[in-house]
Design an enzyme around this catalytic site. Structure first.
Site, short mmCIF file in Angstrom:
data_model
loop_
_atom_site.label_atom_id
_atom_site.label_comp_id
_atom_site.label_asym_id
_atom_site.label_seq_id
_atom_site.Cartn_x
_atom_site.Cartn_y
_atom_site.Cartn_z
N GLN A 182 -6.46 8.59 -33.82
CA GLN A 182 -6.93 7.22 -33.35
C GLN A 182 -8.26 6.81 -33.48
OE1 GLN A 182 -4.66 8.42 -29.15
NE2 GLN A 182 -5.90 6.67 -28.91
N GLU A 187 -7.41 10.87 -29.79
CA GLU A 187 -8.57 10.14 -30.01
C GLU A 187 -9.59 11.17 -30.57
OE1 GLU A 187 -9.89 7.78 -26.58
OE2 GLU A 187 -12.02 7.83 -26.96
N ARG A 211 -15.40 7.15 -15.72
CA ARG A 211 -14.41 5.86 -15.16
C ARG A 211 -13.75 6.15 -14.05
NH1 ARG A 211 -12.08 1.53 -18.08
NH2 ARG A 211 -13.37 1.65 -19.59
N ARG A 235 -4.19 7.46 -21.80
CA ARG A 235 -4.19 6.34 -21.28
C ARG A 235 -4.54 6.11 -19.88
NH1 ARG A 235 1.65 3.35 -22.85
NH2 ARG A 235 0.81 1.28 -23.26
N PHE A 264 -7.37 6.93 -18.88
CA PHE A 264 -8.81 7.92 -18.88
C PHE A 264 -8.91 8.12 -17.33
CE2 PHE A 264 -13.20 8.02 -21.03
CZ PHE A 264 -12.52 8.83 -22.18
N THR A 324 -17.38 2.84 -21.41
CA THR A 324 -18.61 3.22 -20.62
C THR A 324 -19.59 3.52 -21.45
OG1 THR A 324 -17.70 5.10 -19.95
CG2 THR A 324 -17.14 3.18 -18.44
N ALA A 371 -9.42 2.94 -25.14
CA ALA A 371 -10.11 2.07 -23.91
C ALA A 371 -9.49 0.70 -23.95
CB ALA A 371 -11.56 2.15 -23.78
N GLU A 423 -3.90 -0.03 -21.15
CA GLU A 423 -4.06 0.88 -20.13
C GLU A 423 -3.68 0.52 -18.77
OE1 GLU A 423 -7.61 3.75 -21.06
OE2 GLU A 423 -7.87 1.78 -21.87
#
Lengths: 518, 832
Positions: free
Chosen positions: B202, B237, B315, B347, B349, B451, B520, B776
């Site tokens: 990713q 990721e 998050r 997914r 987070f 973020t 994200a 997500e």
């Protein structure tokens, strides 16, 4: 005696020797044929990404009609097991008549089949990795529907769609678009792969070939497929560690996971008598005889009318792909402590028919083992070295018997049981005034609560003749609990197994008691 | 209810790879043909959760026919990597910190030989004590990063004066991504030390950087290419990079192509999962159920290395409010370091962990006050009335649809009638032992933006070819979500072309450098905006050219003079001011920008003065047009650039991480879901009978693709909260590492009745063309299944309405335990 196996791959004959025949089909397709449309994810028959269609060998003597193409998991079928079969992979699917000499794998993207088109139109594919497997599972469903007898409606329901794709995992779509796609397949535009991808000359070659036994004798892989039981002895004497293959859906997994490599094997698929599936009456009881090569799918279809409880229980057993390949006898011989079908066999007066090649012809080569004496310990059975199970025979319950088969698993479908139960009893015809009915002929067996599938003789004895209303008295439940020794493992703790098992017993009698109420 | 979406909205084209996916011709890493000399790579990993490596002996492995090399930590030029903190070794050095940590890599001529080689490498370990739970980590003060807090108001004072308070603990377990394509990479060595890395990643830029850094190469000698992934879900990721580095090491050292493709078992054992959380909460509320104050102490299991866990925690803290206004809030978060695989993005987070906490709190308050939980949710829902629309980190909600989402779903799902029916049904079930039913409606308000501010940027390259077809390259990676299709549609629609005109190129770091991960939910937002900006830049120039052409007799056009230079060139300079807002200059209704009065539509370019169509050459009509391809050809012949590059960065993000204050997100994606379940009282088996979802996804680029994200994310979340149980033994080894033992939902688990609807919301002016991110947020709506299970279990005879203490996932065992706790305890006491 043949020295190569023969099968049809996307309409072409493929002949292989010991150097390739020990590979799993998925690996063979991807590495030897570069047919990379077939994906491998789990290598254990649990995700369906590797699904291909397989038509079993056509024994003209047994059936008028060529066997139907059925979805199977190519990751756990060794190529040797394909001897006499026909295979169709996603790479070969295309609409319309194929060119006369279509090269293997020349799937064209602008000539999608109606199944593929429905998948596109309904957005049934996201990352694409599981997609070929779903396409093949649904193509298998179409093959079935195309054989629907005239007069019956040819439609695909959402239920059909779900049942046909139970053996396929998708992590992207949430399945709903796949269900929508299946329902949208225009059956009237579909053509059977039998017509589009089977060639008559190849089929004739296969039919001739399977009348001859096969012996592959390579340095890393030895394989023997006799056409008669009597041929077994010599090979097994030379290779005592050879594994007996029926569907081999478990052996394929242990091979792939490098726990035990499949290096010597005997396949029973060419022996006609092992395909027997017949009902007979013995001492007034209807019994079903199931040969060693009869698949779980075939058993399911055979008992749909006579033992609907078993048929619907088999619907929860593994996946269509596994049931199309795995056998009832294989499930028994595997002797798993859970062995989803074993509890049923334990309450159904089953006899296990055995052939002992080492004893033949000096002594009687055949013997019969009552199921109660079959499981000796954790994965240990009463079979002597070299013995093979030829068939099992079990009672079909009478109309007065109440049989319940229940399964508790982490996921309802496509999962190994944590606990499974088979309970059978015959309620008395009329209840005593206000007290309700009594039960006789009580048989209780559970999987997942001991080192073997387990009968509960003391509980059964205590229940015999008892009023249904008193079946669940505390002292009885105490006896029941004392007969099991469940372990805790990743599927559930020991406490969970005890509580769940007891609940299944309670449920059986609770439901009987409800029937007693006016 | 806002009006239905305008005609400007979504296409219904299939995924751009749908036709090759169904034909089996889409190419994944392991589908690439083997090159001559190509090697297979497998990883030897630790069987211990914590141990000292005493020795690694490779002689026996190297003696196996086909085994070519065995490499260890010392073979990397730099052995440490990490997305946020560089604390993780590519290959373990003195110690291993988790079961599955890579110790050595084996390169061989065949996969079989590589596996045999792995079995023959002898590693001697000295087993050390391991930290195998959040509690143990807290006791040992084994942490990753500092404890952070976000506060508003005075929670302590609010608790002191509150009419009611409740406290509790919520345990949320991890989950495996179970992408179908396991981690995979192929590396081709090229001349002069250069490497071409193909990875199922990713984050191609990070993969490039980890490979280059690990091997001691400059970044410019490593190109990372991602064609597609067979699923990612966050699991690729950060964690794709080390596997690419293993293959790269082999390719670099041996100058031979090298392929690494993990099998599912190794992948599940080695790679990190969704972070387990253990949240301690305290809530204050009044008699009506109005939330007065909330305190949550979040603890997460980060595993052995930092990975992305600190961001995930952030998050979670930012989502502790979810859809509800809480005047006084104090949330704190601490990541714990344990001896498990380093947990990572998945997914949602941290979002689901924050949202689950407040949603279960509302259920508990409802049970306590004997009210319907939906009434409490509506009572506490964010609303502009009375200024109850500012989050605990001081971001004001713009374009807030939550009250509407609650009201509309309550109505369309027939919530009240079904509630009455379920109450009746459960009254019977308590007597008969039939399954209990539960119903729950939950919400999601998911902040869209990384973020980490610097990640909120993207770049895109748009190439126009002389036949009028386009190639577009961005940093977005395709993992099934349809980002390629969406970007192609954004660009094609802007230029009035059919989507088939636009080919999205494989993501490659030599085309788009310094990209952010596709994560994200931001793939289309960021990369689509950049691609649209690049297309607009071209559109400005092409429009100028069209104006010039309209003023030029057709016979003097370059294409009619063979471009021989007999005529003066036409110029097109573009814009002098930067183009950085994808909505600037665009008509809001259509999302299309028009420059100099030139209209791009139906594959043609329309402007008064251009030749009439279909009239012959030379003839003028009032509304003339030429084909897009013809205009492009004129541009080329007039030496006007047909390639554009654009950079996009999200404006207005001013979240102060230290203070925990400020706008953290560009906007919020919102939705509600109501699920009805049955729970079998004998076995604890859960069935989802019906789910209704209502989401605000703004104006989708492609509605079916968005709906696919909703159903897929929901079912994935449903797996997390029901059947997906990671089972570790007492020594920290994962035993459920294949689908036979790790149960993701299958087709029979989809809700019997599954209805998804989108709310028409035309007003998300913050994002490109009024779209909203969909990847997500719907996952969090699966919490409605979990709270519905709690609702059902609470109705059991033993509980009599008391809310059960359920973990996530609420497996059948968890449910049966909650239904019959006394019987469980009796057996557990009897058999330790």
């Amino acid at each position: 005696m043949r020295s190569t196996i023969l099968f049809s791959l996307n309409g072409r004959a493929v002949e292989l020797g010991a150097d390739r025949a020990g590979m799993m089909l998925a690996e063979y397709l991807r590495e030897q044929q570069r047919l990379v449309g077939t994906k491998v994810v789990c290598d254990e028959g649990d995700c369906g990404a590797c699904t291909v269609l397989k038509a079993a060998p056509y024994h003209a003597s047994r059936s008028k009609r060529a066997p139907r193409f059925l979805p199977v998991n190519s990751c756990i079928i060794s190529v040797a097991q394909l001897d006499g079969s026909s295979i169709v992979t996603v790479d070969a699917l295309r609409s319309g008549a194929p060119p006369t000499d279509a090269p293997v794998g020349a799937g064209s993207t602008d000539a999608l089949t109606p199944v593929q088109r429905a998948m596109v139109d309904c957005h049934a594919s996201q990352c694409g990795f599981c997609t070929p497997g779903f396409v093949m599972a649904l193509t298998g469903l179409v093959e079935k529907k195309l054989r629907t007898a005239p007069g019956y409606p040819r439609v695909i329901s959402a239920k059909d769609a779900k049942n046909a794709t139970t053996g396929n995992l998708c992590r992207c779509t949430g399945y709903q678009p796949i269900i929508d796609a299946a329902v949208a397949i225009p059956l009237d535009q579909c053509q059977s792969v039998e017509q589009s991808l089977e060639s008559a000359p190849v089929r004739r070659r296969l039919a001739l070939a399977i009348q001859q036994p096969v012996l592959l004798d390579g340095p890393d892989f030895r394989f023997f497929a006799p056409t008669q039981l009597a041929q077994l002895g010599a090979f097994l004497e030379k290779h005592p560690s050879a594994r007996i293959l029926a569907g081999a859906t478990d052996l394929g997994v242990v091979h792939n996971k490098r726990k035990q490599r499949l290096i010597a094997a005997v396949s029973l698929h060419l022996i006609p008598e092992l395909h027997v599936l017949e009902e007979r009456v013995h001492k007034g009881t209807r019994r079903l005889r199931v040969g060693a090569r009869v698949t779980l799918s075939e058993v399911r279809d055979a008992v749909k009318q006579s033992v609907p409880e078993l048929a619907s229980f088999l619907d929860l057993f593994a996946s269509p792909q596994i049931k199309n390949q795995g056998t009832l006898v294989g499930n028994l011989a595997n002797a798993s402590p859970i062995g989803d079908t074993s509890p049923f066999l334990l309450i159904a007066g089953t006899t296990v028919e055995v052939y002992s090649p080492m004893r033949a012809p000096r002594q009687a080569a055949r013997r019969s083992i009552p199921i109660e004496q079959f499981f000796l310990g954790y994965r240990v059975t009463a079979l002597a070295a070299g013995e093979v199970i030829t068939a099992v025979e079990f009672d079909l319950p009478s109309a007065r018997d109440v049989v319940r088969l229940q399964k508790v698993s982490q996921r309802i479908d496509l999962d190994i049981s944590t606990v499974c139960a088979a309970i059978r009893a015959t309620p008395s015809r009329a209840g005593r005034a206000r007290l309700g009915r009594t039960v006789t002929g009580v048989r209780i067996a559970f999987g997942g609560v001991a080192a073997t599938p387990l009968r509960f003789p003391r509980t059964e004895h205590a229940l015999e003749g008892r009023l249904i209303a008193h079946a669940l008295d505390p002292e009885l439940l105490e006896i029941f609990q004392s007969e099991m020794t469940p372990m805790g493992d990743l599927r559930g703790s020991s406490a969970f197994r005890r509580v769940a098992a007891e609940n299944l017993l309670r449920k059986y009698f609770r439901e009987l008691a409800l029937e007693d109420r006016p | 209810m806002s009006p239905p979406r305008s005609a400007s909205s979504a296409s219904e084209l299939p995924h751009d790879s749908a036709h090759t996916h169904v034909a089996g011709t889409s190419e994944f890493i392991d589908d690439r043909a083997r090159l001559a000399g190509e090697l297979e790579v497998v990883v030897l990993f630790s069987p211990h959760a914590h141990a000292r490596i005493k020795s690694i002996r490779t002689e026996q492995a190297l003696a196996i026919p086909g085994v070519v090399a065995v490499y260890c930590a010392k073979d990397f030029a730099h052995n440490l990597w990490g997305s946020i903190i560089k604390d993780q070794p590519l290959l373990a050095e003195q110690e291993v910190q988790f079961v599955g940590e890579a110790v050595a890599i084996i390169a061989a001529e065949t996969r079989e030989a590589a596996y045999r080689g792995r079995e023959a490498v002898a590693v001697e370990y000295e087993v050390l004590p391991a930290i195998l739970s959040i509690d143990e980590a807290r006791a040992a003060r084994s942490f990753i990063g500092a404890r952070r807090t976000i506060e508003r108001g005075d929670a302590t004072a609010a608790f002191a004066s509150a009419p009611h308070t409740l406290a509790g603990q919520l345990v949320l377990r991890g989950a495996d991504h179970f992408y179908l394509e396991s981690q995979a990479s192929i590396v081709y060595p090229h001349e002069d030390g250069q490497l071409e890395v193909h990875s199922s990643s990713q984050h191609p830029t990070e993969t490039q950087h980890v490979v280059a850094h690990g091997l001691g190469l400059p970044d410019h000698d490593v190109v990372c290419v991602v064609k597609r992934m067979g699923g990612g879900f966050g699991g690729k990721e950060s964690q794709a990079a080390p596997f690419a580095a293993y293959a790269a090491l082999v390719a670099h050292r041996l100058r031979r192509p090298a392929r690494i493709v993990l099998n599912k078992d190794d992948d599940m054992i080695m790679t990190g999962k969704r972070n387990p959380f253990q949240n301690h909460y305290r809530v204050a509320f009044d008699d009506a159920g109005r939330l007065l104050a909330l305190e949550v102490d979040f603890f997460s299991d980060g595993g052995a290395y930092a990975d992305l866990s600190t961001s995930i925690m952030e998050r979670a803290m930012l989502h502790a409010d979810n859809a509800y206004f809480i005047p006084h809030v104090k949330v704190a978060g601490q990541v714990c370091r344990t001896n498990f695989h380093p947990h990572t993005a998945f997914r949602g987070f941290g979002g689901p962990k924050g949202v689950a906490t407040i949603e279960v709190i509302l259920e508990r308050i409802a049970a306590f006050l004997k009210q319907d939980a939906l009434d409490l949710r509506k009572l506490n829902c964010y609303t502009a009335e009375g200024g109850r629309d500012v989050t605990h980190y001081d971001q004001k909600l713009e374009n807030n649809c939550l009250p509407q989402l609650f009201a509309e779903l309550e109505r369309s799902s027939d919530y009240r009638r079904r509630r009455r029916e379920i109450v009746r049904s459960n009254d019977q079930a308590r007597v008969t032992g039939a399954p209990l039913r539960g119903l729950s409606l939950t919400a999601v308000k998911f902040g869209i933006s990384f973020t980490t501010r610097f990640l909120n940027q993207a770049n895109a390259l748009v190439l126009v070819h002389r036949d009028g077809t386009l190639q577009v390259g961005t940093g977005a990676t395709e993992m099934g979500q349809g980002v390629n299709a969406r970007i192609a549609e954004l660009v094609a629609r802007e230029l009035g072309l059919p989507r088939s005109t636009v080919r999205i190129l494989p993501t490659a770091t030599d085309r788009n450098a310094n990209t952010s991960p596709t994560a994200a939910s931001s793939g289309t937002d960021l990369n689509g905006a950049a691609a649209l900006l690049a297309a607009r830049k071209l559109k400005v120039r092409l429009s100028q050219l069209a104006v010039a052409l309209a003023a030029t007799p057709e016979e003097r056009w370059a294409s009619n003079t063979a471009g021989l230079g007999t005529q003066a060139e036409l110029g097109a300079a573009g814009r002098s001011d930067p183009l950085d807002d994808p909505n600037e200059g665009a008509d809001w209704a259509t999302g299309i920008a028009t420059y100099h009065g030139v209209r791009f539509a139906d594959g043609r370019v329309h402007l008064a003065g251009l030749p009439g169509s279909p009239a012959g050459p030379g003839k003028r009509t009032r509304r003339g047009s030429i084909s897009f391809a013809a205009l492009v050809n004129e541009a080329y012949l007039n030496r006007i650039s047909l390639s554009e590059y654009a950079h996009y960065s999200i404006p207005g993000l001013a979240f102060d991480k230290l203070a925990g204050k400020g706008p953290a997100f560009l906007y919020f994606t919102q939705g509600t879901a109501v699920s009805e379940v049955s729970v079998d009282q004998d076995s604890g088996t859960v069935k989802v009978l019906r789910t209704d979802i209502l989401m605000d996804l703004g104006r989708p680029v492609n509605e079916p693709l968005d709906l696919g994200q909703v159903s897929g994310a929901f079912i994935q979340g449903m797996g997390w909260v029901t059947t997906e149980k990671l089972f570790y033994d007492r020594k920290g080894a994962l035993l459920s590492h294949a689908p036979s033992t790790y149960k993701i939902p299958n087709v029979q688990d989809t809700p019997r009745d599954f209805r998804i609807r989108l709310l028409g919301n035309e007003e998300n002016r913050a994002n490109v063309r009024g779209t909203k991110a969909a990847g997500e947020p719907p996952l969090l709506l699966a919490l409605s299944v979990w709270t519905a299970i709690g609702d059902a279990v609470a109705q059991s005879p033993e509980r009599d309405g008391a809310w059960p203490q359920l973990e996530v996932p609420a497996t059948q065992e968890e449910c049966l335990r909650a239904l019959a706790p006394a019987r469980f305890w009796a057996w557990e006491r009897a058999t330790p």
